[in-house]
Design a protein around this motif. Structure first.
Motif, mmCIF file in Angstrom:
data_model
loop_
_atom_site.group_PDB
_atom_site.id
_atom_site.type_symbol
_atom_site.label_atom_id
_atom_site.label_comp_id
_atom_site.label_asym_id
_atom_site.label_seq_id
_atom_site.Cartn_x
_atom_site.Cartn_y
_atom_site.Cartn_z
ATOM 1 N N SER A 66 27.948 46.930 37.225
ATOM 2 C CA SER A 66 28.973 46.144 37.909
ATOM 3 C C SER A 66 29.421 46.759 39.235
ATOM 4 O O SER A 66 29.441 46.061 40.261
ATOM 5 C CB SER A 66 30.186 45.940 36.979
ATOM 6 O OG SER A 66 31.198 45.192 37.625
ATOM 7 N N ASP A 116 26.784 46.274 41.827
ATOM 8 C CA ASP A 116 26.367 44.868 42.021
ATOM 9 C C ASP A 116 24.918 44.648 41.610
ATOM 10 O O ASP A 116 24.141 43.980 42.305
ATOM 11 C CB ASP A 116 26.557 44.440 43.483
ATOM 12 C CG ASP A 116 28.024 44.438 43.902
ATOM 13 O OD1 ASP A 116 28.884 44.192 43.029
ATOM 14 O OD2 ASP A 116 28.304 44.680 45.084
ATOM 15 N N SER A 152 32.859 39.280 40.711
ATOM 16 C CA SER A 152 32.765 39.440 42.161
ATOM 17 C C SER A 152 33.376 38.252 42.897
ATOM 18 O O SER A 152 34.136 38.418 43.857
ATOM 19 C CB SER A 152 31.302 39.613 42.568
ATOM 20 O OG SER A 152 31.176 39.698 43.976
ATOM 21 N N PHE A 169 24.527 38.933 46.167
ATOM 22 C CA PHE A 169 24.575 40.342 46.582
ATOM 23 C C PHE A 169 23.423 40.756 47.494
ATOM 24 O O PHE A 169 23.397 41.893 47.979
ATOM 25 C CB PHE A 169 24.585 41.243 45.349
ATOM 26 C CG PHE A 169 25.742 40.995 44.424
ATOM 27 C CD1 PHE A 169 27.049 41.162 44.860
ATOM 28 C CD2 PHE A 169 25.527 40.574 43.117
ATOM 29 C CE1 PHE A 169 28.119 40.935 44.009
ATOM 30 C CE2 PHE A 169 26.588 40.345 42.257
ATOM 31 C CZ PHE A 169 27.893 40.519 42.708
ATOM 32 N N ASN A 226 19.604 44.325 46.339
ATOM 33 C CA ASN A 226 20.226 44.597 45.042
ATOM 34 C C ASN A 226 19.456 43.939 43.903
ATOM 35 O O ASN A 226 19.350 44.499 42.800
ATOM 36 C CB ASN A 226 21.671 44.108 45.038
ATOM 37 C CG ASN A 226 22.603 45.029 45.795
ATOM 38 O OD1 ASN A 226 22.408 45.280 46.986
ATOM 39 N ND2 ASN A 226 23.625 45.535 45.128
#
Length: 291
Positions: free
Chosen positions: A30, A33, A48, A174, A178
């Motif tokens: 978390s 991300d 988010s 993200f 990522n």
């Protein structure tokens, strides 16, 4: 699965495994991300997005619980109460762990470490959960329910589509970088999980071709307390029929087995290979399924 392991031990595995998974999700995935699929991946996305209009966003445990409630209701109606058992316990435990574990980020500046160690910790947790014959609900259970109505697809195929959609959503939110690191984490999870499950069941198979098969077999049975099976084999070059011994032993016993064969017949031809799982006396013994 060992025959002497109790149902209580299985539930302890579920508790510890879900705790490891929650730790990886709360402190690594978390904050970094990394959306690795599943309902926890959806929870990271929701946290988010909601963080833009509320302090810290919607907690992971709350989203995970809310998403699983309708699935459990549907599962009870379609599959019956007994279908839930361990899955219900593991799912609840995961949400509780997500609530209890502090939101303290780790390795947010290094996505390589985050994906590798997050995958290793989560994979270890998943391995323990699967060893106890459970799941943590989420897309696993959703795939089972979807496959109930779409039988021309396998559960694995449905899961892949659902998880891929979650990862793509994470990539959109993200960024592709990522998402690629999340894929690395998924691969690590898979490898660690397989290693835990198969590593505890890993054995060795020896094929022994020898003219002194009776002596070799007697020595093996005496020194290792393992059985041996004689198979009739034909040498295609010589055209002669010979006895070949087939023997399955544990990883620790394979060294002793080779020493026994060499000491009994130095001219023996030995082939050693891996056995993923061996079911039966002395290996994985069956027991009645618990709840």
């Amino acid at each position: 699965m060992p025959a002497n392991r109790s149902v209580y031990a299985d539930y302890l595995f579920l508790l510890i495994g879900s705790g490891l998974m929650a730790f990886a999700i709360q402190t690594i995935y978390s904050p970094a991300d990394l959306v690795t699929g599943g309902f926890t991946g959806v929870a990271i996305i929701v946290k988010s997005i909601s963080g833009k209009w509320m302090d810290s966003g919607i907690p992971l445990w709350l989203t995970n619980t809310i998403l699983n409630i309708p699935l459990f209701i549907a599962a009870i109606r379609i599959k019956g109460v007994r279908f839930l058992g361990r899955t219900g316990f593991a799912t609840l435990a995961l949400s509780v762990w997500l609530y209890l574990i502090p939101d303290k980020p780790m390795m947010t500046d290094d996505l390589v470490l985050a994906s590798l160690f997050g995958g290793a910790i989560s994979g270890a947790g998943m391995g323990l959960v699967l060893l106890a014959r459970g799941t943590t609900g989420g897309t696993d259970m959703l795939a089972v329910l979807v496959q109930h109505y779409m039988k021309h697809y396998t559960i694995a195929q449905v899961m892949q589509v659902i998880d891929a959609a979650v990862v793509l959503a994470g990539a959109f939110l993200f960024g592709i970088s990522n998402a690629l690191y999340a894929v690395i984490a998924i691969i690590v999870v898979s490898r660690i999980t397989d290693g835990i499950i198969e590593g505890l069941k890993f054995s060795k198979v020896a094929y022994i071709i020898t003219d002194r098969y009776e002596e070799v077999a007697a020595a093996i049975m005496k020194e290792t307390n393992r059985g041996a099976t004689g198979l009739i084999a034909k040498g295609m070059y010589s055209g002669k029929y010979r006895n070949m011994l087939f023997c399955v032993v544990s990883k620790k016993e394979i060294v002793l087995l080779k020493e026994i064969v060499i000491n009994t017949d130095p001219d023996a031809f030995v082939i050693v290979t891996d056995a993923r799982e061996v079911h039966g006396e002395g290996f994985i013994e069956h027991r009645k399924q618990g709840v």
